[in-house]
Design an enzyme around this catalytic site. Structure first.
Site, PDB file in Angstrom:
ATOM      1  N   GLN A 148       1.378 -11.345  10.540  1.00 54.65           N
ATOM      2  CA  GLN A 148       1.889 -10.191   9.803  1.00 54.65           C
ATOM      3  C   GLN A 148       0.970  -8.984   9.946  1.00 54.65           C
ATOM      4  O   GLN A 148       1.419  -7.841   9.938  1.00 54.65           O
ATOM      5  CB  GLN A 148       2.054 -10.550   8.321  1.00 54.65           C
ATOM      6  CG  GLN A 148       2.705  -9.472   7.476  1.00 54.65           C
ATOM      7  CD  GLN A 148       1.960  -9.215   6.186  1.00 54.65           C
ATOM      8  OE1 GLN A 148       0.759  -8.956   6.196  1.00 54.65           O
ATOM      9  NE2 GLN A 148       2.669  -9.276   5.070  1.00 54.65           N
ATOM     10  N   HIS A 156       0.209  -2.774  11.185  1.00 51.39           N
ATOM     11  CA  HIS A 156       1.330  -3.553  11.718  1.00 51.39           C
ATOM     12  C   HIS A 156       1.674  -3.210  13.166  1.00 51.39           C
ATOM     13  O   HIS A 156       2.851  -3.080  13.525  1.00 51.39           O
ATOM     14  CB  HIS A 156       2.565  -3.423  10.814  1.00 51.39           C
ATOM     15  CG  HIS A 156       2.329  -3.962   9.442  1.00 51.39           C
ATOM     16  ND1 HIS A 156       2.160  -5.310   9.188  1.00 51.39           N
ATOM     17  CD2 HIS A 156       2.197  -3.339   8.242  1.00 51.39           C
ATOM     18  CE1 HIS A 156       1.943  -5.484   7.909  1.00 51.39           C
ATOM     19  NE2 HIS A 156       1.956  -4.316   7.307  1.00 51.39           N
ATOM     20  N   ARG A 165      -9.170  -8.178   4.229  1.00 46.12           N
ATOM     21  CA  ARG A 165      -8.059  -7.669   5.041  1.00 46.12           C
ATOM     22  C   ARG A 165      -8.091  -6.155   5.101  1.00 46.12           C
ATOM     23  O   ARG A 165      -7.954  -5.554   6.170  1.00 46.12           O
ATOM     24  CB  ARG A 165      -6.733  -8.153   4.430  1.00 46.12           C
ATOM     25  CG  ARG A 165      -5.463  -7.724   5.165  1.00 46.12           C
ATOM     26  CD  ARG A 165      -4.251  -8.262   4.391  1.00 46.12           C
ATOM     27  NE  ARG A 165      -2.980  -8.044   5.065  1.00 46.12           N
ATOM     28  CZ  ARG A 165      -2.180  -7.006   4.880  1.00 46.12           C
ATOM     29  NH1 ARG A 165      -2.544  -6.037   4.026  1.00 46.12           N
ATOM     30  NH2 ARG A 165      -1.017  -6.907   5.509  1.00 46.12           N
ATOM     31  N   GLN A 224       0.833  -1.200   0.000  1.00 44.03           N
ATOM     32  CA  GLN A 224       0.000   0.000   0.000  1.00 44.03           C
ATOM     33  C   GLN A 224       0.869   1.251   0.000  1.00 44.03           C
ATOM     34  O   GLN A 224       1.860   1.332   0.702  1.00 44.03           O
ATOM     35  CB  GLN A 224      -0.895  -0.028   1.240  1.00 44.03           C
ATOM     36  CG  GLN A 224      -2.007   0.972   1.238  1.00 44.03           C
ATOM     37  CD  GLN A 224      -3.073   0.612   2.261  1.00 44.03           C
ATOM     38  OE1 GLN A 224      -3.157  -0.517   2.711  1.00 44.03           O
ATOM     39  NE2 GLN A 224      -3.895   1.572   2.632  1.00 44.03           N
ATOM     40  N   SER A 229       4.582  -6.127   3.121  1.00 43.70           N
ATOM     41  CA  SER A 229       3.250  -6.059   3.724  1.00 43.70           C
ATOM     42  C   SER A 229       2.219  -6.720   2.805  1.00 43.70           C
ATOM     43  O   SER A 229       2.302  -7.915   2.532  1.00 43.70           O
ATOM     44  CB  SER A 229       2.889  -4.601   4.036  1.00 43.70           C
ATOM     45  OG  SER A 229       1.668  -4.518   4.739  1.00 43.70           O
ATOM     46  N   LEU A 230       1.277  -5.944   2.275  1.00 44.86           N
ATOM     47  CA  LEU A 230       0.276  -6.471   1.354  1.00 44.86           C
ATOM     48  C   LEU A 230       0.920  -7.185   0.160  1.00 44.86           C
ATOM     49  O   LEU A 230       0.379  -8.165  -0.372  1.00 44.86           O
ATOM     50  CB  LEU A 230      -0.600  -5.311   0.880  1.00 44.86           C
ATOM     51  CG  LEU A 230      -1.702  -5.502  -0.148  1.00 44.86           C
ATOM     52  CD1 LEU A 230      -1.197  -5.456  -1.571  1.00 44.86           C
ATOM     53  CD2 LEU A 230      -2.500  -6.776   0.090  1.00 44.86           C
TER      54      LEU A 230
END
Length: 316
Positions: free
Chosen positions: A251, A202, A116, A11, A91-92
């Site tokens: 995560q 996170h 998510r 993102q 991340s994503l």
């Protein structure tokens, strides 16, 4: 000859029209159609037309970045590009990597990522959380000062993204972030940059989102990755489906250990790290993490041609 790895952005790298350069490319067109069918919405139109404020909603951003990364990957393979030695995603972007590795189907990943994004957006009321990029201090020092701020305020603040040796993003409540900022300035941070995000990703505030994600993950088919995927939370390449599910769950509220992920790729003998998808955020980080690595980007047909030339003498 050295090998190469592919990494997928998360993102923040999205933009309206980010796949326009691939207009008419069959692999990209088919990817957009597959994702649109899975979601019951026209993903291609959202990417082409936005508007930006809609594209930037977390529930949309995570989906379009997943699809864009997979589209670029499939275009690479369709044009004769070779398989990398390993994959990873920031991340994503880890979901894009798992699709590229054959562990997740795009038809399963797109609804999963939409959930998510929605769950992360809903986990913390608007305005109560924040994220801050800290420049000029090492990650361990940033994490220690966050722990002090959390203890002082009784609220959540923690290191969320270890992006490079001197850039760490922190995440938490606004009050705890403000306290951490004071401590970080006093410790000599060169810059503190507030991030334009809609939720504090996170960190422990994302546990409700992680629980919703875990419930959905339980019903999603995950296969053994065909290509190793170095994950964010443990910096290992899992092969067991349940361990992959658990890593994705953790995560969501744990840190992205990108410095260690990149160094793990280097330890495999990788010489080039290819950022597959919109933007050049990850490719610019590469040399700051390990000067033996070369970062390159793949986001459109011209960059694909350049990449083939660069990797002409490189093998997986």
């Amino acid at each position: 000859m050295s090998s190469f790895a592919f990494v997928f952005p998360g993102q923040g790298s999205q933009s309206v029209g980010m796949l326009d350069g691939w207009a008419g490319h069959r692999a990209v067109r088919d990817t957009l159609a597959e994702a649109s069918d899975a979601l019951g919405t026209d993903v291609g139109r959202l990417i082409r037309e936005g508007p930006k404020e809609v594209l930037d909603l977390t529930v949309n951003t995570q989906v379009v970045m997943l699809v864009a990364g997979v589209a670029c990957w499939r275009a690479w393979r369709a044009e004769g590009g070779g398989e990398p030695a390993a994959l990873a995603g920031h991340s994503l972007g880890e979901y894009s990597a798992l699709v590229a590795a054959g562990a997740l189907s795009l038809a399963d990943a797109a609804p999963l990522v939409r959930l998510r994004g929605q769950a992360m957006q809903d986990a913390v009321p608007a305005g109560e959380g924040a994220m801050l990029a800290v420049l000029g201090l090492d990650g361990a020092q940033v994490a220690a000062l966050c722990a002090q701020a959390a203890a002082a305020t009784g609220e959540v603040v923690a290191a969320a993204n270890y992006n490079d040796p001197k850039q760490t993003v922190i995440s938490g409540t606004r009050a705890a972030i403000a306290r951490a900022a004071d401590l970080l300035k006093a410790a000599g941070a060169k810059r503190l940059v507030p991030l334009a995000v809609s939720a504090p990703f996170h960190c422990a505030l994302m546990r409700p989102a992680a629980e919703a994600l875990r419930d959905r993950l339980a019903g999603v088919r995950i296969s053994t990755p065909r290509i190793p995927v170095i994950n964010n939370i443990d910096v290992v390449a899992e092969t067991d489906a349940q361990r992959i599910r658990d890593a994705l769950y953790r995560q969501a509220f744990g840190p992205v250990r990108w410095v260690e992920v990149t160094r793990a790729l280097a330890a495999l003998g990788v010489g080039h790290v290819v950022e597959c998808g919109p933007g050049r955020v990850l490719s610019k980080m590469v040399a700051r993490i390990d000067e033996t690595l070369v970062g390159v980007a793949l986001s459109d047909p011209p960059s694909l041609a350049e990449l083939k030339a660069v990797l002409g003498g490189v093998h997986a």
